[in-house]
Design an enzyme around this catalytic site. Structure first.
Site, mmCIF file in Angstrom:
data_model
loop_
_atom_site.group_PDB
_atom_site.id
_atom_site.type_symbol
_atom_site.label_atom_id
_atom_site.label_comp_id
_atom_site.label_asym_id
_atom_site.label_seq_id
_atom_site.Cartn_x
_atom_site.Cartn_y
_atom_site.Cartn_z
ATOM 1 N N ARG A 33 0.785 -1.141 0.048
ATOM 2 C CA ARG A 33 0.018 -0.042 -0.011
ATOM 3 C C ARG A 33 0.908 1.375 0.129
ATOM 4 O O ARG A 33 2.098 1.264 0.691
ATOM 5 C CB ARG A 33 -0.791 -0.094 1.387
ATOM 6 N N GLU A 66 -3.662 7.372 -4.681
ATOM 7 C CA GLU A 66 -4.171 6.754 -5.848
ATOM 8 C C GLU A 66 -5.647 6.794 -5.950
ATOM 9 O O GLU A 66 -6.535 6.620 -4.966
ATOM 10 C CB GLU A 66 -3.572 5.115 -5.934
ATOM 11 N N HIS A 75 -1.432 -0.088 -9.858
ATOM 12 C CA HIS A 75 -2.447 -1.061 -8.809
ATOM 13 C C HIS A 75 -2.721 -2.279 -9.421
ATOM 14 O O HIS A 75 -3.766 -2.385 -9.515
ATOM 15 C CB HIS A 75 -3.181 -0.012 -7.974
ATOM 16 N N ILE A 76 -1.988 -2.757 -10.020
ATOM 17 C CA ILE A 76 -2.360 -4.144 -10.881
ATOM 18 C C ILE A 76 -1.678 -5.613 -10.253
ATOM 19 O O ILE A 76 -1.919 -6.399 -10.837
ATOM 20 C CB ILE A 76 -2.160 -4.040 -12.403
ATOM 21 N N GLY A 77 -1.381 -5.418 -8.946
ATOM 22 C CA GLY A 77 -0.894 -6.655 -8.419
ATOM 23 C C GLY A 77 -1.616 -7.727 -8.401
ATOM 24 O O GLY A 77 -1.168 -8.818 -8.818
HETATM 25 C C1 DGY Z 1 -5.910 -6.179 -2.500
HETATM 26 O O1 DGY Z 1 -6.546 -7.376 -2.506
HETATM 27 O O2 DGY Z 1 -5.848 -5.532 -1.488
HETATM 28 C C2 DGY Z 1 -5.489 -5.582 -3.635
HETATM 29 O O3 DGY Z 1 -4.600 -4.414 -3.379
HETATM 30 C C3 DGY Z 1 -6.580 -5.122 -4.690
HETATM 31 O O4 DGY Z 1 -7.387 -4.213 -3.773
#
Ligand code: DGY
Length: 322
Positions: free
Chosen positions: A240, A269, A288-290
């Site tokens: 984060r 973001e 934020h595409i993890g």
């Molecule tokens: C999570 O699951 O926390 C990812 O960051 C997507 O929200």
């Protein structure tokens, strides 16, 4: 379940997930995937027994207090739950769940991509190619760093951190970590435990953050701690944005105090990110595409559905966090 409970789904989910949800629940969907305001969520919640939100919807204490009493659960479509005030939910008797495990592989892939992208100057290379600016090759051209054999420091050795460690071993990296407590060696093998963040930072080449956002981790990577890292160090963040003090990181990247960063998550973001990052060549940036793979998006949905089914069967959901 006699009458199907009503679930408010705040964002567009994969078709397969929405289909499965509809087998078990009445669903209020958001086919246009519009980002609802809090007022809209509160309005829609009048018809709902549970809400299935993403991290894009914030459930601060005031919002939770205003939820209609028929809302029994917030079954998050995320592993991170920093967008929900867990204490307020507990006080109101609203059950909160998340979706751990199922996104560890996808997030670890992005951590490796960021690590490689930052180390090998992928952003710069991409830009040169796309703008047709590549004019010459020489031994001095776009020389980056190798990650093979380097020391990887994992901040937060939970599920994602452990998968990152396994993948990094494929690059012969030695694994160091800091965690509130040492993790069982069956899970982390020969990874070296550091009792303090400071000690970890001083002894690694690449930092990868995998700790949840909380009061304790806010701005953890600040100027004092960055100063402990050596000048070839690389910072990777897939957890984060709140874990990083942006002013401090941007300054360190600008001045060459550290070499590079690969970031997938940001304070502010999506549209209020520190402007310094976009100006720098030595950062590799993703939006934020993890967890953004088809496999993981489905798995997150099924996990949230399992949690909801348990809740409405008056069983303990597997992933209860409040
Ligand atoms: C999570 O699951 O926390 C990812 O960051 C997507 O929200």
């Amino acid at each position: 379940m006699d009458n199907k409970p009503v679930v408010l789904v705040t964002r567009k989910l994969p078709d397969a997930v929405e289909g499965k949800l509809a087998e078990h629940f009445e669903v209020i969907l958001n086919p246009d995937d519009r980002l609802y305001t809090t007022d809209e969520i509160l309005e829609l919640a009048n018809q709902a027994d549970a809400i299935l939100p993403c991290h894009t919807e914030k459930f601060i204490a005031e919002t939770i207090a205003l939820l209609p009493s028929r809302v029994k659960a917030i079954a998050n479509y995320s592993v991170g739950v920093d967008h929900v005030d867990l204490e307020a939910a507990t006080q109101k008797g609203v059950i909160v769940t998340n979706t751990p495990d199922v996104l560890s592989d996808a997030t670890a892939e992005i951590a490796m991509l960021l690590m490689l992208g930052a180390a090998r100057r992928a952003s710069e290379g991409e830009r040169i190619m796309r703008s047709q600016q590549w004019k010459d090759w020489s031994p001095a051209f776009m020389v980056g760093q190798q990650i093979t054999g380097k020391r990887l420091g994992i901040l937060g050795m939970g599920r994602v951190g452990q998968v990152v460690a396994q993948r990094a071993r494929g690059f012969d990296m030695t694994i160091h970590y800091h965690n509130r407590r040492p993790v069982d060696s069956e899970l982390v093998g020969d990874a070296v435990y550091h009792a303090s963040v400071e000690d970890l930072l001083a002894q690694i080449d690449v930092l990868s953050t995998h700790c949840p956002a909380s009061e304790q981790t806010r701005g953890l990577l600040n100027s004092q701690r960055i100063a402990l890292m050596h000048s070839n160090a690389i910072v990777v963040n897939t957890s984060r944005g709140g874990v990083v003090d942006d002013d401090a990181l941007v300054k360190a990247l600008e001045s060459g105090q550290i070499a590079a960063a690969g970031l997938d998550v940001y304070n502010g973001e999506p549209d209020n990110i520190h402007p310094g990052y976009a100006r720098l060549d030595n950062v590799f940036l993703l939006p934020h595409i993890g967890s953004a793979t088809h496999e993981t998006r489905n798995a997150m949905g099924y996990r949230a559905i399992d949690n909801l089914i348990a809740i409405f069967n008056h069983e303990q959901p597997r992933d209860r966090v409040a």
